[in-house]
Design an enzyme around this catalytic site. Structure first.
Site, PDB file in Angstrom:
ATOM      1  N   LYS A 116       0.819  -1.226   0.000  1.00 41.68           N
ATOM      2  CA  LYS A 116       0.000   0.000   0.000  1.00 41.68           C
ATOM      3  C   LYS A 116       0.844   1.264   0.000  1.00 41.68           C
ATOM      4  CE  LYS A 116      -4.372  -1.822   1.228  1.00 41.68           C
ATOM      5  NZ  LYS A 116      -5.643  -1.758   1.885  1.00 41.68           N
ATOM      6  N   LYS A 208      -5.249 -10.088  -6.427  1.00 34.08           N
ATOM      7  CA  LYS A 208      -6.426 -10.159  -5.556  1.00 34.08           C
ATOM      8  C   LYS A 208      -7.538  -9.239  -6.066  1.00 34.08           C
ATOM      9  CE  LYS A 208      -6.633  -7.965  -1.585  1.00 34.08           C
ATOM     10  NZ  LYS A 208      -7.079  -7.518  -0.265  1.00 34.08           N
ATOM     11  N   LYS A 211     -10.783  -3.437  -3.801  1.00 32.57           N
ATOM     12  CA  LYS A 211     -11.590  -2.215  -3.929  1.00 32.57           C
ATOM     13  C   LYS A 211     -10.864  -1.149  -4.730  1.00 32.57           C
ATOM     14  CE  LYS A 211     -13.278  -2.650   0.799  1.00 32.57           C
ATOM     15  NZ  LYS A 211     -12.706  -2.459   2.130  1.00 32.57           N
TER      16      LYS A 211
HETATM   17  N1  AQP Z   1     -10.128 -10.665  -2.767  1.00 31.47           N
HETATM   18  C1  AQP Z   1     -10.496 -11.095  -1.566  1.00 31.47           C
HETATM   19  N2  AQP Z   1     -10.810 -12.395  -1.361  1.00 31.47           N
HETATM   20  C2  AQP Z   1     -11.208 -12.839  -0.140  1.00 31.47           C
HETATM   21  N3  AQP Z   1     -11.323 -12.021   0.942  1.00 31.47           N
HETATM   22  C3  AQP Z   1     -11.013 -10.723   0.770  1.00 31.47           C
HETATM   23  N4  AQP Z   1     -11.033  -9.675   1.606  1.00 31.47           N
HETATM   24  C4  AQP Z   1     -10.645  -8.566   0.951  1.00 31.47           C
HETATM   25  N5  AQP Z   1     -10.371  -8.845  -0.328  1.00 31.47           N
HETATM   26  C5  AQP Z   1     -10.606 -10.180  -0.476  1.00 31.47           C
HETATM   27  C6  AQP Z   1     -11.429  -9.765   3.011  1.00 31.47           C
HETATM   28  O1  AQP Z   1     -12.470  -8.835   3.233  1.00 31.47           O
HETATM   29  C7  AQP Z   1     -12.376  -8.379   4.584  1.00 31.47           C
HETATM   30  C8  AQP Z   1     -12.470  -6.892   4.606  1.00 31.47           C
HETATM   31  O2  AQP Z   1     -11.387  -6.336   3.879  1.00 31.47           O
HETATM   32  P1  AQP Z   1     -11.019  -4.818   4.122  1.00 31.47           P
HETATM   33  O3  AQP Z   1     -12.090  -3.964   3.651  1.00 31.47           O
HETATM   34  O4  AQP Z   1     -10.679  -4.624   5.529  1.00 31.47           O
HETATM   35  O5  AQP Z   1      -9.722  -4.507   3.370  1.00 31.47           O
HETATM   36  P2  AQP Z   1      -8.919  -5.000   2.181  1.00 31.47           P
HETATM   37  O6  AQP Z   1      -8.471  -6.411   2.413  1.00 31.47           O
HETATM   38  O7  AQP Z   1      -7.845  -4.023   2.079  1.00 31.47           O
HETATM   39  O8  AQP Z   1      -9.896  -4.949   0.931  1.00 31.47           O
HETATM   40  P3  AQP Z   1      -9.415  -4.681  -0.515  1.00 31.47           P
HETATM   41  O9  AQP Z   1     -10.540  -4.906  -1.403  1.00 31.47           O
HETATM   42  O10 AQP Z   1      -8.195  -5.466  -0.823  1.00 31.47           O
HETATM   43  O11 AQP Z   1      -9.095  -3.150  -0.496  1.00 31.47           O
HETATM   44  P4  AQP Z   1      -7.843  -2.392  -1.043  1.00 31.47           P
HETATM   45  O12 AQP Z   1      -7.999  -2.363  -2.510  1.00 31.47           O
HETATM   46  O13 AQP Z   1      -7.969  -1.051  -0.434  1.00 31.47           O
HETATM   47  O14 AQP Z   1      -6.636  -3.139  -0.585  1.00 31.47           O
HETATM   48  C9  AQP Z   1     -11.075  -8.929   5.158  1.00 31.47           C
HETATM   49  O15 AQP Z   1     -11.366 -10.062   5.959  1.00 31.47           O
HETATM   50  C10 AQP Z   1     -10.311  -9.346   3.943  1.00 31.47           C
HETATM   51  O16 AQP Z   1      -9.434 -10.423   4.203  1.00 31.47           O
END
Ligand code: AQP
Length: 352
Positions: A116, A208, A211
């Site tokens: 990040k 992955k 968002k």
């Molecule tokens: N691709 C994924 N597959 C399975 N689980 C996922 N999680 C996130 N992406 C996947 C799980 O969702 C929960 C909440 O995630 P978060 O909002 O706290 O943050 P994140 O993991 O940072 O989500 P993103 O989509 O990956 O956001 P960005 O793009 O900002 O990095 C967690 O339990 C996470 O494991």
């Protein structure tokens, strides 16, 4: 060893574009945990969200949207505790104490920070760096024993376990002297698994689903309508081979593996069972079935989210009630931590 009651905690960041990975890897499993006989706390982690800059007006909307997703997916706010992190001060207070327990070397190994922060590490916020320590505080403020998360959070949960163990060791004499036996914090069990522990991008099966991916076609958003879901699944990257008949045949085929995993998770079955039905066939037929299944599950969820978001007073009341109940668990835990550490504090109102 000290015994701890089963307690489930997990959180989701209100950073927009809640997607199928968040649903299958986390929120759907929150609902499953709720059916078991344990107290569950589900938190909208707004303090985590601001480790990267958020537009204040959008942040408020996104907090309500994640709450709406929890409720629309089936989390019952009477049975589980649903709240946003910033309403419960123990998270921030405990995080500071844990900042003094966690070691710099541990944090330097966190891959999410490296991803990040990117190349411009010097310009990243301290909050982004300390993110996993706040996450440990989120979990341990409730002395949670189980944390359902996606696979990307595995390293952070290992850090939570390290912090709990170091705190228990560093303060063992004081923990015993205050009547808490040989351990104040449990060593939390991560619950990672199932066919969708890591949902991948629809455009690149090695990345992955996320968002923050600039391509909206890389993810299925929980608020996508049936047409958008159908379009994205049909455009999803695949390879020229037919689907294999056995799971071993998915090795080295990340896009095929991802779509089969998504299908299995949506249908509450296994990759083996999906391939028993679709193995040997072309992607076009399989994608048609996947669209039907995804729309059947996600379209009502998205519609309910939109309905709930249109009633912000109701959402805010759920969050306020949840925060009061969360605070009733976390505040006495924090008081006990202050006693263990040796702070002089205001008289305890409630005890653990
Ligand atoms: N691709 C994924 N597959 C399975 N689980 C996922 N999680 C996130 N992406 C996947 C799980 O969702 C929960 C909440 O995630 P978060 O909002 O706290 O943050 P994140 O993991 O940072 O989500 P993103 O989509 O990956 O956001 P960005 O793009 O900002 O990095 C967690 O339990 C996470 O494991």
């Amino acid at each position: 060893m000290a015994a701890f009651n089963d307690l489930v905690f997990s959180g989701v960041q209100p950073t927009g574009n809640l997607h199928l990975g968040n649903y299958l890897g986390a929120v759907k499993r929150f609902v499953e945990m709720q059916a078991r006989d344990a107290q569950c706390l589900y938190c909208v982690v707004d303090m985590h969200a601001i480790t990267l800059w958020q537009d204040p007006a959008e942040l408020k909307t996104q907090i309500r949207e994640v709450t709406a997703a929890f409720l629309a997916a089936g989390i019952d706010p009477k049975r589980s505790i649903v709240f946003n992190q910033s309403q419960v001060p123990a998270h921030a207070e405990l995080a500071w104490i844990f900042n003094c327990v966690a070691r710099l070397g541990w944090l330097n190994r966190m891959t999410q920070f490296k991803d990040k922060a990117g190349k411009d590490r010097e310009n990243a916020s301290i909050g982004l760096y300390a993110y996993p320590v706040l996450m440990a505080a989120d979990i341990l403020a409730y002395r949670a024993t189980h944390v359902p998360v996606g696979e990307d959070q595995k390293q952070h949960l290992e850090l939570t376990r390290d912090i709990a163990q170091k705190f228990n060791n560093d303060f063992s004499g004081s923990i015993a002297a205050h009547g808490h036996g040989d351990a104040f914090f449990p060593v939390t069990e991560p619950l990672i698994g199932g066919p969708a522990a890591r949902v991948m991008s629809l455009r690149d099966g090695t990345k992955k689903m996320s968002k923050s991916d600039p391509s909206d076609n890389s993810r299925i958003n929980l608020t996508d309508d049936a047409d958008a879901i159908a379009n994205k699944v049909r455009k999803a990257k695949t390879d020229p081979e037919p689907l294999p008949s056995e799971v071993a045949g998915l090795a080295g085929r990340p896009e095929a593996d991802n779509l089969v995993g998504i299908f299995a998770a949506l249908k509450d079955t296994t990759r083996e069972a999906v391939l028993a039905d679709y193995g040997g066939g072309q992607f076009s037929a399989f994608k048609g079935a996947l669209v039907e299944l995804a729309v059947e599950i996600l379209a009502p969820l998205g519609a309910e989210m939109k309905r709930l978001v249109a009633e912000p007073e109701h959402i805010d009341a759920v969050l306020f009630d949840g925060a009061e109940r969360a605070d009733a668990i976390a505040a006495p835990t924090l008081d006990a931590v202050k006693d263990i550490v040796g702070f002089v504090r205001r008289p305890r109102l409630r005890s653990v």
